[in-house]
Motif scaffolding. Structure first.
Motif, PDB file in Angstrom:
ATOM      1  N   ASP A  85       7.081  -4.068   2.189  1.00 13.21           N
ATOM      2  CA  ASP A  85       6.127  -4.511   1.186  1.00 13.21           C
ATOM      3  C   ASP A  85       5.136  -3.377   0.939  1.00 13.21           C
ATOM      4  O   ASP A  85       5.235  -2.293   1.534  1.00 13.21           O
ATOM      5  CB  ASP A  85       5.439  -5.818   1.594  1.00 13.21           C
ATOM      6  CG  ASP A  85       4.498  -5.690   2.790  1.00 13.21           C
ATOM      7  OD1 ASP A  85       4.176  -4.559   3.197  1.00 13.21           O
ATOM      8  OD2 ASP A  85       4.078  -6.743   3.313  1.00 13.21           O
ATOM      9  N   GLY A  86       4.171  -3.592   0.051  1.00 16.84           N
ATOM     10  CA  GLY A  86       3.249  -2.531  -0.320  1.00 16.84           C
ATOM     11  C   GLY A  86       2.348  -2.066   0.797  1.00 16.84           C
ATOM     12  O   GLY A  86       1.708  -1.003   0.676  1.00 16.84           O
ATOM     13  N   LEU A 435      -1.053  -0.650  -0.393  1.00 15.47           N
ATOM     14  CA  LEU A 435      -1.020  -0.873  -1.838  1.00 15.47           C
ATOM     15  C   LEU A 435      -1.398  -2.296  -2.221  1.00 15.47           C
ATOM     16  O   LEU A 435      -2.005  -2.521  -3.280  1.00 15.47           O
ATOM     17  CB  LEU A 435       0.378  -0.548  -2.386  1.00 15.47           C
ATOM     18  CG  LEU A 435       0.918   0.876  -2.181  1.00 15.47           C
ATOM     19  CD1 LEU A 435       2.231   1.049  -2.927  1.00 15.47           C
ATOM     20  CD2 LEU A 435      -0.083   1.916  -2.610  1.00 15.47           C
ATOM     21  N   LEU A 436      -1.038  -3.266  -1.394  1.00 17.08           N
ATOM     22  CA  LEU A 436      -1.309  -4.658  -1.749  1.00 17.08           C
ATOM     23  C   LEU A 436      -2.806  -4.970  -1.728  1.00 17.08           C
ATOM     24  O   LEU A 436      -3.251  -5.942  -2.351  1.00 17.08           O
ATOM     25  CB  LEU A 436      -0.576  -5.605  -0.792  1.00 17.08           C
ATOM     26  CG  LEU A 436       0.954  -5.510  -0.777  1.00 17.08           C
ATOM     27  CD1 LEU A 436       1.546  -6.528   0.185  1.00 17.08           C
ATOM     28  CD2 LEU A 436       1.521  -5.715  -2.175  1.00 17.08           C
ATOM     29  N   LEU A 443      -4.003   2.270  -7.801  1.00 17.88           N
ATOM     30  CA  LEU A 443      -2.539   2.333  -7.902  1.00 17.88           C
ATOM     31  C   LEU A 443      -2.101   3.291  -8.996  1.00 17.88           C
ATOM     32  O   LEU A 443      -1.085   3.977  -8.867  1.00 17.88           O
ATOM     33  CB  LEU A 443      -1.962   0.938  -8.174  1.00 17.88           C
ATOM     34  CG  LEU A 443      -2.211  -0.132  -7.110  1.00 17.88           C
ATOM     35  CD1 LEU A 443      -1.528  -1.431  -7.510  1.00 17.88           C
ATOM     36  CD2 LEU A 443      -1.711   0.315  -5.744  1.00 17.88           C
ATOM     37  N   TRP A 454       6.093   5.778  -3.054  1.00 14.82           N
ATOM     38  CA  TRP A 454       4.756   5.422  -3.518  1.00 14.82           C
ATOM     39  C   TRP A 454       4.734   5.251  -5.034  1.00 14.82           C
ATOM     40  O   TRP A 454       4.124   4.308  -5.552  1.00 14.82           O
ATOM     41  CB  TRP A 454       3.744   6.501  -3.101  1.00 14.82           C
ATOM     42  CG  TRP A 454       3.362   6.450  -1.659  1.00 14.82           C
ATOM     43  CD1 TRP A 454       4.161   6.705  -0.579  1.00 14.82           C
ATOM     44  CD2 TRP A 454       2.070   6.132  -1.126  1.00 14.82           C
ATOM     45  NE1 TRP A 454       3.451   6.566   0.589  1.00 14.82           N
ATOM     46  CE2 TRP A 454       2.168   6.213   0.289  1.00 14.82           C
ATOM     47  CE3 TRP A 454       0.844   5.792  -1.702  1.00 14.82           C
ATOM     48  CZ2 TRP A 454       1.072   5.969   1.119  1.00 14.82           C
ATOM     49  CZ3 TRP A 454      -0.239   5.558  -0.868  1.00 14.82           C
ATOM     50  CH2 TRP A 454      -0.128   5.637   0.525  1.00 14.82           C
ATOM     51  N   ASN A 457       6.549   1.930  -5.966  1.00 17.37           N
ATOM     52  CA  ASN A 457       5.874   0.710  -5.547  1.00 17.37           C
ATOM     53  C   ASN A 457       4.521   0.532  -6.199  1.00 17.37           C
ATOM     54  O   ASN A 457       4.077  -0.604  -6.418  1.00 17.37           O
ATOM     55  CB  ASN A 457       5.782   0.671  -4.019  1.00 17.37           C
ATOM     56  CG  ASN A 457       7.101   0.249  -3.382  1.00 17.37           C
ATOM     57  OD1 ASN A 457       7.372  -0.925  -3.217  1.00 17.37           O
ATOM     58  ND2 ASN A 457       7.934   1.227  -3.053  1.00 17.37           N
ATOM     59  N   GLU A 461       3.894  -2.792  -8.371  1.00 16.90           N
ATOM     60  CA  GLU A 461       2.736  -3.647  -8.113  1.00 16.90           C
ATOM     61  C   GLU A 461       1.883  -3.809  -9.364  1.00 16.90           C
ATOM     62  O   GLU A 461       1.384  -4.901  -9.658  1.00 16.90           O
ATOM     63  CB  GLU A 461       1.914  -3.070  -6.961  1.00 16.90           C
ATOM     64  CG  GLU A 461       0.733  -3.917  -6.546  1.00 16.90           C
ATOM     65  CD  GLU A 461       1.093  -5.277  -6.000  1.00 16.90           C
ATOM     66  OE1 GLU A 461       0.203  -6.151  -5.991  1.00 16.90           O
ATOM     67  OE2 GLU A 461       2.256  -5.474  -5.587  1.00 16.90           O
TER      68      GLU A 461
END
Length: 741
Positions: A85-86, A435-436, A443, A454, A457, A461
């Motif tokens: 995941d991020g 990232l999340l 981002l 990167w 993702n 996102e």
């Protein structure tokens, strides 16, 4: 005299060396090859299970490269796919019931799972785990979307989203995101894999002719008329080019010339001459197919289980590895490194080494089935680490493989699994992302990150959040302007900005037109692809602006223009495509692109089997269908299975309709009498020789296509047999035909 001979030999030796250097100079070399020594060969490798520490001592790698253990049993068992995941939490899909014995007993029991792993102390090794999803039927595809995980299980097309809402590492919410509700047929090795979120925001998979867009929490399918192809594994490069592989077809890489949505394009010389040959460093006797796949020294001689490929896109290994295609061969216990070469629009693959592999092992249980670029910029290997790597269909009692498995005791090596990380001396792995948790503006800054993980993702996102506040920044980047969130407006940053705008539904015509003038050919190519939405609306002005690219210095851009123009039905678009092909200056890639599009249109119109045929053969089948349904079906049945009254024999599955043409042509020319497959019929098959060769060929082409799954019959085939049998006046019997066959 002796002096003259000595001088001659010196000159000859110098000439020989010079020729050798010249002959090899065209092969791209890697910077580490000069220090890569000839691998030792282990003649009698031990089949016993090794601990992770023991396995790490079995690898042959180029100097400076090393494998590190990320996770192993008992934390994981039978891993086949991973997804981050991020925030760099790793999900691992396990096939816990895959070939637990040579019979494949209880293989479809719902006892597999998806694990969630975390590296809490940031040392590169997972130290925390939980069973994220339990009691699954062989989960085979996983993809992280925000805080959710998409999962597909074996034997079904359905894809569900799973989410942990209370932070205990266990999914507690499940919902359908794509639920056709149909059972997926076939052996588990021949079902789909992937869920690869590509640069173009389409999510690709193998086998099934469909791709997806994820919007509003749902996967929306889009058909791929000519099929996606491939088997286990799919990857993309920095620009969205896809790479498939086919273990069953023994093809290590395919589908990489053009995106499958435009059709198929495979080229005979897209590999170096000996690319299919592999070079294990141990004997490999456990090969499905037997001795024909082995060299005299009992090593695998060519790819037979290619899978899990990846284009390395990280930034924490030597720069010459970036962009290379890595392909796993688990039967050979090795990983191929291929240089991806663009030769005026045609992609070709070459082994980076001569008669050697990038990674090879003497551990007989080393079975890498998937590879990935990680968030830390390194390469990750998913090793099932097991004895049997072929499904039960190929380990039956009469197979070549079963005695080898039993002799070596490979069936005992189960319920293990390793995830390795490839690192390099002097280069530290990159930091873990969050990232999340970061705002959308941050981002945007990662769209130019040197690690492709990167970039991908961050884009994903942003699209998932649908946060329009970043649109002005994205437009600045796409236009090549300096932006406060991005230090440099690199071509890759501009490309990702374009696709992020598209994913947000904010890509306007002006940005596309501006990007058609970009100095980087990959950005121009992306702009052509992104123009397709407007071309579908028959935008004549845009076609005129695209026409500026008909003299573009890049063959890739002009080829993409031919492909994308097919989305417009305006005559001007077709005229421009024809002009491009005519002006291709001897480069046949544009003509190939046009043929792929034409064939793709045929598939849309006629279906896959007919659409892939040459027009001549297809017309024979179509004309023969009319004749058969109006004449022949009255005796043989519309479905070729015969009638209840048994007036005539069934054609479905008839031996006379398989490969070869002689028997079927002779029967139609002169008729057939006597017992047929042990059954007698009230009337004999009448002669149809009064009809011309085209008529005979059409009927036979249809029945072979529909009931025999065989190639069409050409009129010239009929003519030759008609001439050979010109004096015959009576019907054939099967006894006579068996002699002729």
């Amino acid at each position: 005299m002796n002096k003259q001979i000595w001088v001659f030999f010196i000159a000859f030796a110098f000439l020989f060396v010079t020729c050798q250097v010249a002959r090899q100079s065209n092969i791209p070399r890697t910077t580490d090859e000069s220090v890569k020594s000839i691998p030792a060969f282990t003649e009698n490798p031990s089949p016993r299970h090794l601990t992770p520490e023991q396995s790490l001592k079995t690898f042959k790698l180029p100097k400076g490269y090393h494998l590190e253990l990320v996770a192993s049993e008992p934390m994981i068992h039978e891993p086949v796919a991973i997804a981050w995941d991020g925030n760099a939490r790793m999900y691992v899909a396990e096939l816990n019931t895959y070939m637990q014995d040579v019979e494949g007993t209880n293989e479809h029991a719902p006892t597999s799972r998806v694990m969630l792993l975390e590296d809490t102390d940031k040392d590169g090794r997972m130290d925390k785990s939980s069973v994220f999803i339990d009691k699954m039927l062989l989960p085979r595809m996983i993809l992280c979307v925000g805080h959710e995980l998409l999962v597909n299980e074996t034997d079904t097309y359905d894809i569900f989203s799973y989410k942990d809402t209370n932070g205990d590492g266990v999914a507690d919410v499940k919902r359908g995101v794509y639920t056709p509700g149909k059972k997926a047929p076939g052996n588990l090795e021949h079902q789909r894999s992937g869920l690869d979120w590509n640069v173009d925001n389409w999510i690709y998979q193998t086998v099934d002719p469909v791709r997806f867009r994820y919007a509003n929490g749902i996967l929306k399918p889009d058909s791929i008329p000519s099929g996606s192809g491939g088997q286990w594994g799919i990857t993309h490069d920095n620009y969205g080019r896809l790479f498939y592989s086919s273990a069953g077809g023994e093809v290590p890489a395919l589908g990489f010339q053009i995106n499958p949505v435009y059709g198929r394009m495979e080229i005979d010389d897209q590999y170096q001459d000996d690319f299919n040959a592999v070079w294990p460093i141990i004997k490999t006797p456990d090969v499905e197919g037997g001795l024909k796949r082995l060299r005299p020294d009992t090593t695998l001689n060519h790819f037979t289980a290619s899978c899990g490929q990846v284009v390395f896109r990280g930034d924490r290994l030597p720069g010459d590895l970036a962009g290379d295609l890595l392909i796993s061969e688990p039967v050979g216990r090795l990983i191929r490194r291929a240089k991806v070469i663009n030769n005026n629009g045609k992609i070709t693959l070459q082994n980076a080494y001569q008669k050697e592999e990038f990674i090879a092992s003497t551990d007989m249980n080393f079975r890498v089935v998937n590879m990935y670029t990680g968030p830390d910029g390194c390469l990750y290997l998913v090793d099932m680490n097991r004895g049997i790597i072929q499904e039960g269909n190929w380990t039956g009692p009469n197979s070549y493989l079963r005695p080898q498995i039993k002799r070596l005791g490979l069936d005992k090596n189960i319920q293990h699994g390793r995830i390795y990380r490839l690192v390099y001396d002097g280069i530290n792995p990159g930091p873990a992302p969050r990232l999340l948790d970061e705002p959308s503006g941050n981002l945007v800054g990662y769209l130019g990150h040197p690690n492709g993980w990167w970039r991908d993702n961050a884009q994903k996102e942003l699209v998932l959040r649908n946060d329009k506040s970043v649109v002005p920044d994205l437009k600045e980047i796409a236009e090549g302007k300096q932006n406060k969130r991005l230090k440099t407006t690199s071509p890759l940053a501009r490309l990702h900005a374009l696709y992020t705008l598209d994913g947000l539904g904010e890509l306007d015509r002006g940005i596309i037109v501006n990007s058609l003038k970009d100095p980087d050919m990959q950005v121009r190519k992306a702009a052509v692809i992104l123009s397709e939405g407007f071309l579908k609306q028959n935008d004549e002005q845009l076609i005129e602006q695209l026409a500026v690219l008909k003299n573009d210095p890049s063959v890739d851009v002009r080829m993409q223009l031919v492909l994308s123009l097919s989305y417009s039905k305006i005559p001007k678009a077709k005229t421009l495509a024809k002009e491009l092909v005519r002006a291709s200056d001897g480069n046949d890639m544009l003509a190939r692109a046009q043929r792929s599009i034409d064939k793709n249109e045929d598939v849309k119109k006629f279906g896959q089997r007919l659409g892939r045929m040459d027009e001549t053969d297809r017309n024979l089948v179509l004309n023969g269908a009319v004749i058969y349904k109006s004449l022949c079906s009255t005796c043989h049945g519309i479905d070729g299975k015969g009638l209840v009254s048994k007036t005539a024999p069934p054609l479905q599955g008839s031996k006379r309709l398989g490969r070869g043409t002689d028997a079927s042509v002779r029967i139609l020319l002169h008729g057939l009498s006597g017992s047929i497959d042990g059954q007698t019929y009230p009337t004999e098959m009448p002669a149809m020789g009064d009809n011309d060769d085209q008529w005979i060929a059409s009927v036979l082409s249809y029945v072979k296509y529909e009931f025999g799954q065989a190639s069409p019959v050409r009129p010239d085939d009929v003519r030759k047999i008609r001439e050979q049998t010109a004096g015959r006046s009576k019907a054939w019997t099967l006894e006579e035909l068996s002699v002729k066959q």
